[in-house]
Write a protein that holds these residues in place. Structure first.
Motif, mmCIF file in Angstrom:
data_model
loop_
_atom_site.group_PDB
_atom_site.id
_atom_site.type_symbol
_atom_site.label_atom_id
_atom_site.label_comp_id
_atom_site.label_asym_id
_atom_site.label_seq_id
_atom_site.Cartn_x
_atom_site.Cartn_y
_atom_site.Cartn_z
ATOM 1 N N ALA A 149 -10.348 -23.840 7.260
ATOM 2 C CA ALA A 149 -9.568 -22.906 8.069
ATOM 3 C C ALA A 149 -10.504 -22.170 9.018
ATOM 4 O O ALA A 149 -11.544 -21.672 8.590
ATOM 5 C CB ALA A 149 -8.850 -21.902 7.176
ATOM 6 N N PRO A 150 -10.187 -22.086 10.320
ATOM 7 C CA PRO A 150 -11.020 -21.276 11.205
ATOM 8 C C PRO A 150 -10.971 -19.817 10.780
ATOM 9 O O PRO A 150 -10.003 -19.383 10.140
ATOM 10 C CB PRO A 150 -10.398 -21.486 12.591
ATOM 11 C CG PRO A 150 -9.014 -21.971 12.326
ATOM 12 C CD PRO A 150 -9.035 -22.688 11.009
ATOM 13 N N PHE A 151 -12.014 -19.074 11.109
ATOM 14 C CA PHE A 151 -12.105 -17.683 10.674
ATOM 15 C C PHE A 151 -10.852 -16.912 11.078
ATOM 16 O O PHE A 151 -10.436 -16.920 12.226
ATOM 17 C CB PHE A 151 -13.335 -17.022 11.293
ATOM 18 C CG PHE A 151 -13.571 -15.625 10.805
ATOM 19 C CD1 PHE A 151 -13.988 -15.400 9.507
ATOM 20 C CD2 PHE A 151 -13.371 -14.541 11.642
ATOM 21 C CE1 PHE A 151 -14.210 -14.112 9.041
ATOM 22 C CE2 PHE A 151 -13.598 -13.243 11.192
ATOM 23 C CZ PHE A 151 -14.017 -13.032 9.886
ATOM 24 N N PRO A 226 -14.866 -21.009 6.229
ATOM 25 C CA PRO A 226 -16.083 -21.254 7.009
ATOM 26 C C PRO A 226 -17.277 -20.519 6.411
ATOM 27 O O PRO A 226 -17.125 -19.543 5.673
ATOM 28 C CB PRO A 226 -15.734 -20.709 8.400
ATOM 29 C CG PRO A 226 -14.655 -19.716 8.165
ATOM 30 C CD PRO A 226 -13.884 -20.202 6.967
ATOM 31 N N LEU A 227 -18.462 -20.997 6.718
ATOM 32 C CA LEU A 227 -19.704 -20.385 6.279
ATOM 33 C C LEU A 227 -19.800 -18.942 6.778
ATOM 34 O O LEU A 227 -19.448 -18.656 7.923
ATOM 35 C CB LEU A 227 -20.881 -21.189 6.839
ATOM 36 C CG LEU A 227 -22.286 -20.709 6.569
ATOM 37 C CD1 LEU A 227 -22.631 -20.885 5.100
ATOM 38 C CD2 LEU A 227 -23.279 -21.470 7.440
ATOM 39 N N GLY A 228 -20.248 -18.038 5.913
ATOM 40 C CA GLY A 228 -20.532 -16.697 6.388
ATOM 41 C C GLY A 228 -19.799 -15.576 5.693
ATOM 42 O O GLY A 228 -20.075 -14.405 5.955
ATOM 43 N N GLY A 229 -18.833 -15.872 4.833
ATOM 44 C CA GLY A 229 -18.110 -14.815 4.133
ATOM 45 C C GLY A 229 -17.422 -13.883 5.111
ATOM 46 O O GLY A 229 -16.632 -14.324 5.949
ATOM 47 N N THR A 230 -17.747 -12.585 5.032
ATOM 48 C CA THR A 230 -17.119 -11.626 5.951
ATOM 49 C C THR A 230 -17.564 -11.849 7.393
ATOM 50 O O THR A 230 -16.928 -11.348 8.320
ATOM 51 C CB THR A 230 -17.461 -10.182 5.538
ATOM 52 O OG1 THR A 230 -18.885 -10.032 5.484
ATOM 53 C CG2 THR A 230 -16.866 -9.852 4.178
ATOM 54 N N GLU A 231 -18.651 -12.600 7.572
ATOM 55 C CA GLU A 231 -19.104 -12.977 8.921
ATOM 56 C C GLU A 231 -18.796 -14.454 9.179
ATOM 57 O O GLU A 231 -19.545 -15.158 9.852
ATOM 58 C CB GLU A 231 -20.611 -12.712 9.080
ATOM 59 C CG GLU A 231 -20.981 -11.250 9.251
ATOM 60 C CD GLU A 231 -20.846 -10.471 7.943
ATOM 61 O OE1 GLU A 231 -21.282 -11.002 6.901
ATOM 62 O OE2 GLU A 231 -20.294 -9.365 7.970
ATOM 63 N N GLY A 232 -17.675 -14.907 8.651
ATOM 64 C CA GLY A 232 -17.302 -16.314 8.762
ATOM 65 C C GLY A 232 -17.072 -16.799 10.178
ATOM 66 O O GLY A 232 -17.008 -18.003 10.418
ATOM 67 N N TYR A 233 -16.972 -15.884 11.140
ATOM 68 C CA TYR A 233 -16.841 -16.303 12.536
ATOM 69 C C TYR A 233 -18.073 -17.082 12.993
ATOM 70 O O TYR A 233 -17.987 -17.890 13.927
ATOM 71 C CB TYR A 233 -16.616 -15.079 13.445
ATOM 72 C CG TYR A 233 -17.679 -14.027 13.353
ATOM 73 C CD1 TYR A 233 -18.829 -14.100 14.136
ATOM 74 C CD2 TYR A 233 -17.547 -12.954 12.474
ATOM 75 C CE1 TYR A 233 -19.811 -13.140 14.041
ATOM 76 C CE2 TYR A 233 -18.520 -11.989 12.375
ATOM 77 C CZ TYR A 233 -19.666 -12.085 13.168
ATOM 78 O OH TYR A 233 -20.652 -11.128 13.072
ATOM 79 N N LYS A 234 -19.217 -16.853 12.327
ATOM 80 C CA LYS A 234 -20.429 -17.597 12.678
ATOM 81 C C LYS A 234 -20.303 -19.063 12.270
ATOM 82 O O LYS A 234 -20.561 -19.974 13.061
ATOM 83 C CB LYS A 234 -21.649 -16.954 12.024
ATOM 84 C CG LYS A 234 -21.926 -15.541 12.509
ATOM 85 C CD LYS A 234 -23.135 -14.927 11.810
ATOM 86 C CE LYS A 234 -23.372 -13.497 12.301
ATOM 87 N NZ LYS A 234 -24.541 -12.867 11.629
ATOM 88 N N GLY A 235 -19.906 -19.296 11.021
ATOM 89 C CA GLY A 235 -19.688 -20.671 10.576
ATOM 90 C C GLY A 235 -18.573 -21.339 11.342
ATOM 91 O O GLY A 235 -18.648 -22.519 11.686
ATOM 92 N N SER A 236 -17.521 -20.580 11.625
ATOM 93 C CA SER A 236 -16.388 -21.109 12.374
ATOM 94 C C SER A 236 -16.817 -21.513 13.777
ATOM 95 O O SER A 236 -16.425 -22.564 14.297
ATOM 96 C CB SER A 236 -15.286 -20.041 12.435
ATOM 97 O OG SER A 236 -14.061 -20.575 12.860
#
Length: 350
Positions: A149-151, A226-236
């Motif tokens: 799923a995208p962030f 996506p990678l990054g947890g609460t900063e998943g926008y980075k993995g996304s």
């Protein structure tokens, strides 16, 4: 779980793939690639995948013996149609060609499409590394069903879209990155299901978009995060860039074609280090840099710093000596296939 030596496991995998119709060269490429993933500790890309590959051969989604085709090329670029061949085999040939071009032109890049799953992505940049070059590879799953799923979303729109980079060095363990842009590879969810284990919070959401530690929810409409947890926008964001390189640049497109085959699109690039500076100087300084990273005192609860690729190397040394644990569910599938192909006796699986 049975513990099996790597050479026996590769022999079993190759025999099953040959029985399913693969050539000896293809079967060896896939089996060795899977076992190398097991050795490095990436069991999600190990022999657990072989029954799936054989299912795809039976369905006509993988074509044993397919001849890969160069669609267009220049002195530094190549576009390759895998014609639905085994990704392990096609992608290795593509990297070999890119390395050969980089020997002359110092840089080379290629795209590959219409091939099956390429396995552990690091295998291909490591080929360039062994030739004194920096290798880069990214991969997506074409228009196959998506997993991530995208962030900010709750439905899958992206693949796990891994990135791998390998760098020559004087280190004993190779210096390389190999990572999914999702919180975890999809195969690790399959592995947890096969082992009857729970998974950490932050790996997946269920069909209602809620965090869950139950890996079975993934196949019930859930999605990887996506990678990054609460900063998943980075993995996304990384996953979206990989999709552009491997889905759009290859012409595979984006989105999902439900009836389509699994179709790995790959972008790879190779850089000849000697075109930038003396190779031996570079290799020495990469090793010095790795030792500099490791020289920091460990943080609380940590055993210290590992440079990229070091943990996999240590695992490979241990598993080469002690053998590879194979979950019971996977071992039973391999035995069932051996029985189906009437080779269980010769493989010691009767």
């Amino acid at each position: 779980m049975p513990i099996v030596q790597a050479d026996r496991l590769a022999h079993i995998g190759a025999a099953l793939l040959e029985a399913a119709g693969a050539s000896a060269e293809e079967a060896n490429a896939v089996a060795v690639g899977c076992v190398n993933a097991n050795l490095a500790g990436h069991d999600s890309h190990g022999v657990i995948a072989i029954p799936t590959y054989i299912d795809r051969v039976k369905a006509g989604h993988i074509v044993p013996g397919a001849k890969w085709t160069i669609m267009q090329e220049s002195p530094t670029t190549t576009v390759i149609d895998g014609n639905w061949g085994f990704g392990f085999h096609v992608n290795a040939k593509a990297m070999e060609l890119s390395i050969a071009k980089a020997r002359t032109a110092n840089v080379a890049a290629c795209t590959v499409f219409r091939q099956s799953h390429v396995g552990r992505l690091a295998a291909y940049p490591l080929m360039a590394m062994r030739e004194g070059m920096i290798g880069i590879a990214t991969a997506d799953s074409g228009r196959s069903p998506k997993h991530v799923a995208p962030f900010g979303g709750r439905e899958a729109r992206l693949g796990t879209n891994p990135i791998s980079i390998a760098v020559p060095s004087d280190l004993e363990a190779p210096f390389y990155l190999d990572m999914a842009t999702s919180a975890v590879a999809a195969g690790k969810i399959q592995l947890a299901v096969a082992r009857g284990e729970q998974i950490p919070t932050g790996w997946i959401i269920d069909a209602d978009g809620r965090h869950t530690t139950d890996p079975t929810q993934y196949r019930k409409g859930g999605a990887l995060l996506p990678l990054g947890g609460t900063e998943g926008y980075k993995g996304s964001g990384l996953a979206a860039v990989v999709e552009v390189l491997c889905g759009l640049l290859t012409g595979l497109g984006f989105g999902v074609e439900p009836s389509g085959r699994h179709n790995d699109g790959v972008f790879m690039a190779v850089f000849n280090v000697a075109a930038f500076r003396p190779l031996q100087d570079f290799k020495r300084e990469v090793a010095e840099f790795a030792r500099y990273l490791k020289s920091t005192p460990p943080s609380e609860g940590s055993s210290g710093v590992f440079y990229p690729g070091e943990v996999e190397y240590l695992r490979e040394q241990q598993r080469s000596k002690d053998g590879i644990e194979i979950e019971d569910a996977t071992w039973e599938k391999l035995r069932a296939l051996a029985t189906e192909y009437k080779i269980a006796g010769e493989l010691g699986l009767a």
